[in-house]
Design a protein around this motif. Structure first.
Motif, PDB file in Angstrom:
ATOM      1  N   CYS A   1       0.825  -1.209   0.000  1.00 50.34           N
ATOM      2  CA  CYS A   1       0.000   0.000   0.000  1.00 50.34           C
ATOM      3  C   CYS A   1       0.862   1.264   0.000  1.00 50.34           C
ATOM      4  CB  CYS A   1      -0.926  -0.007   1.210  1.00 50.34           C
ATOM      5  SG  CYS A   1      -2.261  -1.222   1.118  1.00 50.34           S
TER       6      CYS A   1
ATOM      7  N   SER B   1       1.161   4.166  -3.067  1.00 52.36           N
ATOM      8  CA  SER B   1       0.903   5.591  -2.845  1.00 52.36           C
ATOM      9  C   SER B   1       2.120   6.462  -3.139  1.00 52.36           C
ATOM     10  CB  SER B   1       0.471   5.810  -1.383  1.00 52.36           C
ATOM     11  OG  SER B   1      -0.580   4.944  -1.022  1.00 52.36           O
TER      12      SER B   1
ATOM     13  N   PHE C   1      -1.831   5.876   7.516  1.00 50.67           N
ATOM     14  CA  PHE C   1      -1.721   4.462   7.162  1.00 50.67           C
ATOM     15  C   PHE C   1      -1.002   3.666   8.248  1.00 50.67           C
ATOM     16  CE2 PHE C   1      -3.374   4.551   2.898  1.00 50.67           C
ATOM     17  CZ  PHE C   1      -3.664   3.217   2.653  1.00 50.67           C
TER      18      PHE C   1
ATOM     19  N   ALA D   1      -4.603   2.765  -2.589  1.00 49.69           N
ATOM     20  CA  ALA D   1      -4.106   2.043  -1.414  1.00 49.69           C
ATOM     21  C   ALA D   1      -5.181   1.916  -0.354  1.00 49.69           C
ATOM     22  CB  ALA D   1      -2.876   2.745  -0.844  1.00 49.69           C
TER      23      ALA D   1
ATOM     24  N   VAL E   1      -7.280  -0.967  -1.297  1.00 49.89           N
ATOM     25  CA  VAL E   1      -6.569  -2.231  -1.070  1.00 49.89           C
ATOM     26  C   VAL E   1      -6.691  -2.663   0.382  1.00 49.89           C
ATOM     27  CG1 VAL E   1      -4.288  -3.322  -1.037  1.00 49.89           C
ATOM     28  CG2 VAL E   1      -4.949  -1.894  -2.977  1.00 49.89           C
ATOM     29  N   ILE E   2      -6.421  -1.751   1.306  1.00 48.23           N
ATOM     30  CA  ILE E   2      -6.434  -2.143   2.715  1.00 48.23           C
ATOM     31  C   ILE E   2      -7.857  -2.293   3.236  1.00 48.23           C
ATOM     32  CG2 ILE E   2      -6.476   0.057   3.981  1.00 48.23           C
ATOM     33  CD1 ILE E   2      -3.964  -2.844   4.440  1.00 48.23           C
TER      34      ILE E   2
ATOM     35  N   GLY F   1      -7.394  -6.978  -3.276  1.00 46.64           N
ATOM     36  CA  GLY F   1      -6.376  -5.935  -3.184  1.00 46.64           C
ATOM     37  C   GLY F   1      -5.602  -5.802  -4.479  1.00 46.64           C
TER      38      GLY F   1
ATOM     39  N   LEU G   1      -5.353  -2.698  -7.215  1.00 51.52           N
ATOM     40  CA  LEU G   1      -4.076  -2.199  -7.714  1.00 51.52           C
ATOM     41  C   LEU G   1      -4.058  -2.159  -9.237  1.00 51.52           C
ATOM     42  CD1 LEU G   1      -1.546  -4.000  -5.325  1.00 51.52           C
ATOM     43  CD2 LEU G   1      -2.047  -1.550  -5.398  1.00 51.52           C
TER      44      LEU G   1
END
Length: 512
Positions: A96, A100, A115, A238, A241-242, A337, A341
């Motif tokens: 992540c 970014s 983050f 990101a 994704v998380i 995730g 991306l």
């Protein structure tokens, strides 16, 4: 039990927290490197944690406890289920940060700090062994994601961030009331103690529903899923994704840590509710995904359908269902995730997520198309990928619980193949007849570094899933020993005239 001799779980929380503080006092360039180094250090600690975990050993390992006031204290410890979710978290976090690296240009130190702070809170959810410590981590995790969406998100970021925050917060207020009652009844806030407590049957239903209000929103289950597509669309890459990779898994973790072992009778009695909501979610959200024109929204709705497989498997009350749902959680965290991306890669070049704006990118971006195809096939459940193992086991478990539930789950697999293959065909195949799409360059070394590790783990899980199942097997047996006595048996078993299954062993050879 802390077999390593030092507080490694506290260390996993301390490293990103210190990194977050350091980022706030650094410039943009330094903050990126501080965040990357902190997440890589935590990933290395995660490897040590996995290597030191004793498969078949005590249920709770690496325990730490410092009393603070009353029965509340700084109490940490993990079992195999928590271990695997911790490994998923520390694996995705450096990815992540790298995702970014160029996409975030404003207020970079604050973004990196958010983050890292979120990593601390996510890991705390899986490591907490005190009821209220868990609640603090569980709820505080809303704050950094709220900020990430609200500050660095898209045009509708304020609406999406408020919706995300309110949905998830309101669902947890009722859970807090239930926690207070449980702590008063059991005279303890220790999660291992509460997992072994036999709460009165007439109260279990109310407690189950109180926790359900929170975990169902976090999963999310239909019909409280509507915050997820908005959050995904507006979040930076990101963040998506998380959110898909780890935050959604907290709901599934809550079900298997609290709802099933603490309220087994209520779990069995309310199976019809879980089956109904999961069936509707699989069919409805799959059909909605089929008509989406935004790539992120399509993947977001697919996440709701995949998480319905998790709830189906968790409440199948058999080993195949439980193990399958846990593998689906791990696989979905990796695959979804990676798909976000992949969307971010083309969005950075063309600045649009509209499916119709693409087409034929396999011609000028062959490396990208290979990765995109792999993750699409893993989402569909192609044998040899991580998606197949979890869905196959879940389907076996679901059929053992209810043949009708298995029918709807199978429908979801068919529809899932339809919308994912539709997405890949529209984006990667066909003629390359748009000049701006033809001008897009293939994956950069940084982008290869993002996707290649996930692809490797997706294949590893598909070829040798035992690596991931072995640490969790004994803990699945413990959950089964709690719920099996309350389970009347599924209709497929009754059709065969089979007897109600005996409780699963939790130790010895049978647990292995």
């Amino acid at each position: 039990m802390n077999q390593l001799g030092f507080p490694i779980l506290t260390l996993t929380l301390l490293v990103p927290m210190l990194g977050a503080i350091a980022c706030l006092f650094a410039d943009a360039k330094a903050a990126r490197w501080v965040a990357l180094i902190a997440t890589l250090v935590n990933f290395a600690i995660g490897i040590v944690l996995w290597a030191g975990y004793q498969i078949g050993g005590p249920q709770w390992q690496f325990q730490e406890h410092i009393g603070l006031f009353g029965s509340f204290g700084w109490s940490l410890g993990i079992d195999g289920i928590a271990l695997m979710l911790i490994e998923l978290s520390v694996f995705l976090m450096p990815i992540c940060i790298l995702a970014s690296w160029q996409a975030i240009e404003k207020r970079v130190p604050e973004y990196m700090a958010a983050f890292l702070f979120m990593e601390t809170l996510m890991l705390g959810v899986f490591e907490a062994q005190d009821l209220f410590l868990f609640y603090i981590f569980f709820e505080a995790g809303l704050i950094p994601m709220y900020l990430i969406i609200g500050i660095w998100g898209g045009a509708e970021r304020i609406y999406a961030s408020y919706k995300f925050f309110l949905y998830t917060l309101l669902g947890s207020i009722v859970m807090l009331i239930a926690m207070l009652w449980m702590a008063n009844y059991a005279h303890s806030t220790s999660i291992p103690v509460l997992m072994a407590t036999n709460f009165p049957v007439h109260v279990q239903t109310l407690l189950f529903l109180a926790f359900f209000c929170s975990f169902a929103v976090k999963m999310p289950m239909w019909p409280v899923h509507t915050w997820l597509p908005d959050a995904h669309v507006q979040a930076p890459t990101a963040g998506s994704v998380i959110l898909a990779g780890v935050l959604l898994k907290m709901g599934g973790y809550g079900f298997i840590r609290f709802s099933l072992p603490m309220f087994p009778q209520a779990s069995a009695q309310l199976f019809w509710l879980i089956a109904l909501l999961s069936s509707v979610a699989i069919v409805y959200t799959s059909l909605v995904a089929l008509v989406q024109q935004d790539m992120k929204k399509l993947i977001a709705y697919s996440s709701v359908a995949h998480m319905a497989f998790v709830t189906f498997g968790l409440f199948a009350f058999n080993r195949q269902g439980l193990e399958g749902s846990l593998l689906v959680m791990l696989s979905h965290g990796l695959v979804s995730g990676a798909l976000f991306l992949c969307v971010g890669v083309v969005y950075d070049r063309l600045h649009t997520r509209e499916i119709a704006r693409y087409g034929g990118v396999a011609n000028n971006m062959p490396r990208y198309a290979v990765f995109f195809l792999l993750f699409t096939m893993a989402s569909v459940g192609l044998p040899g990928t991580s998606g197949f193992v979890g869905e196959f086991l879940s389907m076996m478990g679901i059929y053992g619980a209810s043949t009708w539930a298995a029918f709807f789950a199978t429908t979801g697999i068919i529809l899932g193949a339809a919308y994912m293959l539709y997405l890949f065909r529209r984006v990667a195949q066909g003629p390359l007849d748009k000049p701006d799409v033809a001008a897009m360059s293939d994956l950069s070394p940084r982008e290869l570094l993002l996707l290649a590790p996930i692809a490797a783990v997706v294949m590893w899980m598909g070829v040798y899933p035992e690596s991931f199942m072995a640490p969790m097997r004994k803990d699945v047996g413990y959950v089964l020993s709690r719920v099996n006595p309350a389970w009347p048996g599924g209709d497929s078993r009754l059709a065969k005239g089979a007897a109600k299954p005996a409780a699963e062993p939790v130790s010895g050879e049978g647990a292995r």
